[in-house]
Design a protein around this motif. Sequence first.
Motif, PDB file in Angstrom:
ATOM      1  N   LEU A 121     -40.774  35.140 -28.434  1.00  0.00           N
ATOM      2  CA  LEU A 121     -40.349  33.808 -28.030  1.00  0.00           C
ATOM      3  C   LEU A 121     -39.858  33.831 -26.579  1.00  0.00           C
ATOM      4  O   LEU A 121     -39.037  34.660 -26.203  1.00  0.00           O
ATOM      5  CB  LEU A 121     -39.229  33.294 -28.936  1.00  0.00           C
ATOM      6  N   GLY A 122     -40.399  32.921 -25.772  1.00  0.00           N
ATOM      7  CA  GLY A 122     -40.039  32.892 -24.357  1.00  0.00           C
ATOM      8  C   GLY A 122     -40.807  33.894 -23.523  1.00  0.00           C
ATOM      9  O   GLY A 122     -40.665  33.926 -22.300  1.00  0.00           O
ATOM     10  N   ARG A 123     -41.609  34.700 -24.172  1.00  0.00           N
ATOM     11  CA  ARG A 123     -42.432  35.702 -23.469  1.00  0.00           C
ATOM     12  C   ARG A 123     -43.886  35.569 -23.934  1.00  0.00           C
ATOM     13  O   ARG A 123     -44.482  36.474 -24.465  1.00  0.00           O
ATOM     14  CB  ARG A 123     -41.914  37.117 -23.730  1.00  0.00           C
ATOM     15  N   GLY A 124     -44.421  34.379 -23.733  1.00  0.00           N
ATOM     16  CA  GLY A 124     -45.788  34.109 -24.147  1.00  0.00           C
ATOM     17  C   GLY A 124     -45.874  33.254 -25.392  1.00  0.00           C
ATOM     18  O   GLY A 124     -46.963  32.816 -25.759  1.00  0.00           O
ATOM     19  N   ILE A 125     -44.763  33.002 -26.038  1.00  0.00           N
ATOM     20  CA  ILE A 125     -44.732  32.111 -27.201  1.00  0.00           C
ATOM     21  C   ILE A 125     -43.764  30.970 -26.923  1.00  0.00           C
ATOM     22  O   ILE A 125     -42.627  31.197 -26.505  1.00  0.00           O
ATOM     23  CB  ILE A 125     -44.337  32.858 -28.486  1.00  0.00           C
ATOM     24  N   SER A 126     -44.236  29.756 -27.152  1.00  0.00           N
ATOM     25  CA  SER A 126     -43.447  28.563 -26.891  1.00  0.00           C
ATOM     26  C   SER A 126     -43.429  27.661 -28.119  1.00  0.00           C
ATOM     27  O   SER A 126     -44.348  27.700 -28.946  1.00  0.00           O
ATOM     28  CB  SER A 126     -44.035  27.787 -25.697  1.00  0.00           C
ATOM     29  N   LEU A 127     -42.389  26.842 -28.215  1.00  0.00           N
ATOM     30  CA  LEU A 127     -42.286  25.852 -29.288  1.00  0.00           C
ATOM     31  C   LEU A 127     -42.490  24.439 -28.768  1.00  0.00           C
ATOM     32  O   LEU A 127     -42.306  23.483 -29.523  1.00  0.00           O
ATOM     33  CB  LEU A 127     -40.900  25.948 -29.958  1.00  0.00           C
ATOM     34  N   CYS A 128     -42.888  24.278 -27.499  1.00  0.00           N
ATOM     35  CA  CYS A 128     -42.916  22.945 -26.899  1.00  0.00           C
ATOM     36  C   CYS A 128     -44.014  22.817 -25.843  1.00  0.00           C
ATOM     37  O   CYS A 128     -43.877  23.347 -24.737  1.00  0.00           O
ATOM     38  CB  CYS A 128     -41.555  22.631 -26.285  1.00  0.00           C
ATOM     39  N   ALA A 129     -45.089  22.103 -26.187  1.00  0.00           N
ATOM     40  CA  ALA A 129     -46.186  21.917 -25.240  1.00  0.00           C
ATOM     41  C   ALA A 129     -45.765  21.077 -24.042  1.00  0.00           C
ATOM     42  O   ALA A 129     -46.156  21.353 -22.905  1.00  0.00           O
ATOM     43  CB  ALA A 129     -47.373  21.273 -25.950  1.00  0.00           C
ATOM     44  N   VAL A 130     -44.967  20.040 -24.274  1.00  0.00           N
ATOM     45  CA  VAL A 130     -44.506  19.195 -23.179  1.00  0.00           C
ATOM     46  C   VAL A 130     -43.647  20.003 -22.210  1.00  0.00           C
ATOM     47  O   VAL A 130     -43.745  19.845 -20.988  1.00  0.00           O
ATOM     48  CB  VAL A 130     -43.714  17.993 -23.731  1.00  0.00           C
ATOM     49  N   CYS A 131     -42.816  20.881 -22.762  1.00  0.00           N
ATOM     50  CA  CYS A 131     -41.909  21.669 -21.914  1.00  0.00           C
ATOM     51  C   CYS A 131     -42.649  22.722 -21.091  1.00  0.00           C
ATOM     52  O   CYS A 131     -42.352  22.925 -19.905  1.00  0.00           O
ATOM     53  CB  CYS A 131     -40.861  22.371 -22.778  1.00  0.00           C
ATOM     54  N   ASP A 132     -43.586  23.421 -21.729  1.00  0.00           N
ATOM     55  CA  ASP A 132     -44.114  24.650 -21.133  1.00  0.00           C
ATOM     56  C   ASP A 132     -45.604  24.635 -20.812  1.00  0.00           C
ATOM     57  O   ASP A 132     -46.115  25.597 -20.224  1.00  0.00           O
ATOM     58  CB  ASP A 132     -43.846  25.836 -22.088  1.00  0.00           C
ATOM     59  N   GLY A 133     -46.308  23.581 -21.182  1.00  0.00           N
ATOM     60  CA  GLY A 133     -47.752  23.557 -20.948  1.00  0.00           C
ATOM     61  C   GLY A 133     -48.131  23.776 -19.496  1.00  0.00           C
ATOM     62  O   GLY A 133     -49.123  24.456 -19.192  1.00  0.00           O
ATOM     63  N   PHE A 134     -47.335  23.246 -18.579  1.00  0.00           N
ATOM     64  CA  PHE A 134     -47.617  23.365 -17.144  1.00  0.00           C
ATOM     65  C   PHE A 134     -47.748  24.817 -16.702  1.00  0.00           C
ATOM     66  O   PHE A 134     -48.514  25.132 -15.788  1.00  0.00           O
ATOM     67  CB  PHE A 134     -46.489  22.672 -16.359  1.00  0.00           C
ATOM     68  N   PHE A 135     -47.002  25.706 -17.336  1.00  0.00           N
ATOM     69  CA  PHE A 135     -47.005  27.111 -16.926  1.00  0.00           C
ATOM     70  C   PHE A 135     -48.263  27.855 -17.382  1.00  0.00           C
ATOM     71  O   PHE A 135     -48.441  29.026 -17.049  1.00  0.00           O
ATOM     72  CB  PHE A 135     -45.764  27.814 -17.468  1.00  0.00           C
ATOM     73  N   TYR A 136     -49.116  27.180 -18.156  1.00  0.00           N
ATOM     74  CA  TYR A 136     -50.309  27.846 -18.694  1.00  0.00           C
ATOM     75  C   TYR A 136     -51.585  27.168 -18.200  1.00  0.00           C
ATOM     76  O   TYR A 136     -52.590  27.145 -18.896  1.00  0.00           O
ATOM     77  CB  TYR A 136     -50.256  27.842 -20.226  1.00  0.00           C
ATOM     78  N   ARG A 137     -51.547  26.665 -16.981  1.00  0.00           N
ATOM     79  CA  ARG A 137     -52.737  26.026 -16.421  1.00  0.00           C
ATOM     80  C   ARG A 137     -53.896  27.029 -16.323  1.00  0.00           C
ATOM     81  O   ARG A 137     -53.766  28.087 -15.734  1.00  0.00           O
ATOM     82  CB  ARG A 137     -52.415  25.470 -15.036  1.00  0.00           C
ATOM     83  N   GLY A 138     -55.016  26.628 -16.915  1.00  0.00           N
ATOM     84  CA  GLY A 138     -56.216  27.455 -16.873  1.00  0.00           C
ATOM     85  C   GLY A 138     -56.163  28.703 -17.726  1.00  0.00           C
ATOM     86  O   GLY A 138     -57.058  29.556 -17.628  1.00  0.00           O
ATOM     87  N   LYS A 139     -55.167  28.841 -18.586  1.00  0.00           N
ATOM     88  CA  LYS A 139     -54.992  30.043 -19.393  1.00  0.00           C
ATOM     89  C   LYS A 139     -55.641  29.906 -20.778  1.00  0.00           C
ATOM     90  O   LYS A 139     -56.018  28.821 -21.212  1.00  0.00           O
ATOM     91  CB  LYS A 139     -53.500  30.343 -19.563  1.00  0.00           C
ATOM     92  N   ARG A 140     -55.720  31.047 -21.465  1.00  0.00           N
ATOM     93  CA  ARG A 140     -56.238  31.084 -22.838  1.00  0.00           C
ATOM     94  C   ARG A 140     -55.075  30.880 -23.803  1.00  0.00           C
ATOM     95  O   ARG A 140     -54.144  31.684 -23.834  1.00  0.00           O
ATOM     96  CB  ARG A 140     -56.899  32.431 -23.122  1.00  0.00           C
ATOM     97  N   LEU A 141     -55.149  29.817 -24.586  1.00  0.00           N
ATOM     98  CA  LEU A 141     -54.034  29.477 -25.451  1.00  0.00           C
ATOM     99  C   LEU A 141     -54.443  29.398 -26.917  1.00  0.00           C
ATOM    100  O   LEU A 141     -55.590  29.073 -27.251  1.00  0.00           O
ATOM    101  CB  LEU A 141     -53.437  28.125 -25.044  1.00  0.00           C
ATOM    102  N   ALA A 142     -53.484  29.691 -27.779  1.00  0.00           N
ATOM    103  CA  ALA A 142     -53.639  29.484 -29.214  1.00  0.00           C
ATOM    104  C   ALA A 142     -52.527  28.561 -29.679  1.00  0.00           C
ATOM    105  O   ALA A 142     -51.389  28.648 -29.201  1.00  0.00           O
ATOM    106  CB  ALA A 142     -53.571  30.808 -29.975  1.00  0.00           C
ATOM    107  N   VAL A 143     -52.852  27.665 -30.599  1.00  0.00           N
ATOM    108  CA  VAL A 143     -51.867  26.792 -31.228  1.00  0.00           C
ATOM    109  C   VAL A 143     -51.831  27.150 -32.705  1.00  0.00           C
ATOM    110  O   VAL A 143     -52.865  27.165 -33.372  1.00  0.00           O
ATOM    111  CB  VAL A 143     -52.233  25.307 -31.054  1.00  0.00           C
ATOM    112  N   LEU A 144     -50.634  27.460 -33.215  1.00  0.00           N
ATOM    113  CA  LEU A 144     -50.485  27.818 -34.619  1.00  0.00           C
ATOM    114  C   LEU A 144     -50.117  26.580 -35.420  1.00  0.00           C
ATOM    115  O   LEU A 144     -49.066  25.972 -35.187  1.00  0.00           O
ATOM    116  CB  LEU A 144     -49.402  28.881 -34.805  1.00  0.00           C
ATOM    117  N   GLY A 145     -50.969  26.207 -36.360  1.00  0.00           N
ATOM    118  CA  GLY A 145     -50.701  25.040 -37.183  1.00  0.00           C
ATOM    119  C   GLY A 145     -51.981  24.486 -37.761  1.00  0.00           C
ATOM    120  O   GLY A 145     -53.081  24.845 -37.326  1.00  0.00           O
ATOM    121  N   SER A 146     -51.848  23.593 -38.734  1.00  0.00           N
ATOM    122  CA  SER A 146     -53.035  23.072 -39.411  1.00  0.00           C
ATOM    123  C   SER A 146     -52.970  21.577 -39.666  1.00  0.00           C
ATOM    124  O   SER A 146     -53.874  21.029 -40.290  1.00  0.00           O
ATOM    125  CB  SER A 146     -53.218  23.800 -40.757  1.00  0.00           C
TER     126      SER A 146
END
Length: 286
Positions: A121-146
């Motif tokens: 948590l806080g090291r590549g894992i986030s609980l908030c897309a609005v908060c942290d999405g900006f820091f992952y521009r152009g990156k490879r992301l996974a979203v956990l959920g269904s």
Amino acid sequence: MYDIIIIGKGVAGVSAALYTVRANLRTLIIGSGIGALEHAEKIDNYYGFPGGISGAELHRRGVEQARRLGCDFVEDEVVSVSKYETAVVKTTRGEYEGRALLIATGKPRATTKLDGVDAFLGRGISLCAVCDGFFYRGKRLAVLGSANYALAETEELTRFTQDITICTNGREPSWENALPAGVKVDTRALARVSGGSRAEHLEFQDGDRLEIDGIFVAEGTASALDFAVKMGILTEGNSIVVDDSYRTNMPGVYAAGDCIGGFLQISKAVGDGALAARTIIRELKN
């Protein structure tokens, strides 16, 4: 526009609505399900029911009473909330605006128990897309959920990258809206998150793994704590922080019931809703 939007149609939310509608405030309650009351087969410790009452029946009566007084209800899942001049609440099927907002959604959902999540948590894992999405521009992301919450977080992240995989961890997807173009879905069961100083891989139980730059956890449905964190509302542990009048630190946003902690009983939730409504009425009328 509504005067007050209440998120959560449990005891605290409906109790508040009984007061706000009688104060001639246009009131909307948004919620899906009835929360903890659903599992209460018989309630013996609430005033006025010497023979006891089921949670479902108590809830039904409260909703019926609020409807009769003029409260509007929307049966839907809230996926995002924002508050600037007004509160904007988005659900899976619509968007609603109000002058004020009361969060009354009960206790937070349980976060994922996937091995490695807490460690990163806080090291590549986030609980908030609005908060942290900006820091992952152009990156490879996974979203956990269904479910719908995962889809809403994914939609937010598509503003920053097109390389997104939703991992459902063995569950069949149950979101109601269409996936954004290009988003991938992997329904295989997960084993763990692994990496060095940051999360780098999602490992599947079949031995395969997905290389990622970031993971966003969005399992279940969005909770009071999720909304609070994304809006910049103060929290402590898994509770929203309020003052003696049920105000959060954000003007025009209030919270009541189990989501603020304390004695998790129906009697307290009813009182919380009533007292929060008193504050809301006073401040909207001024």
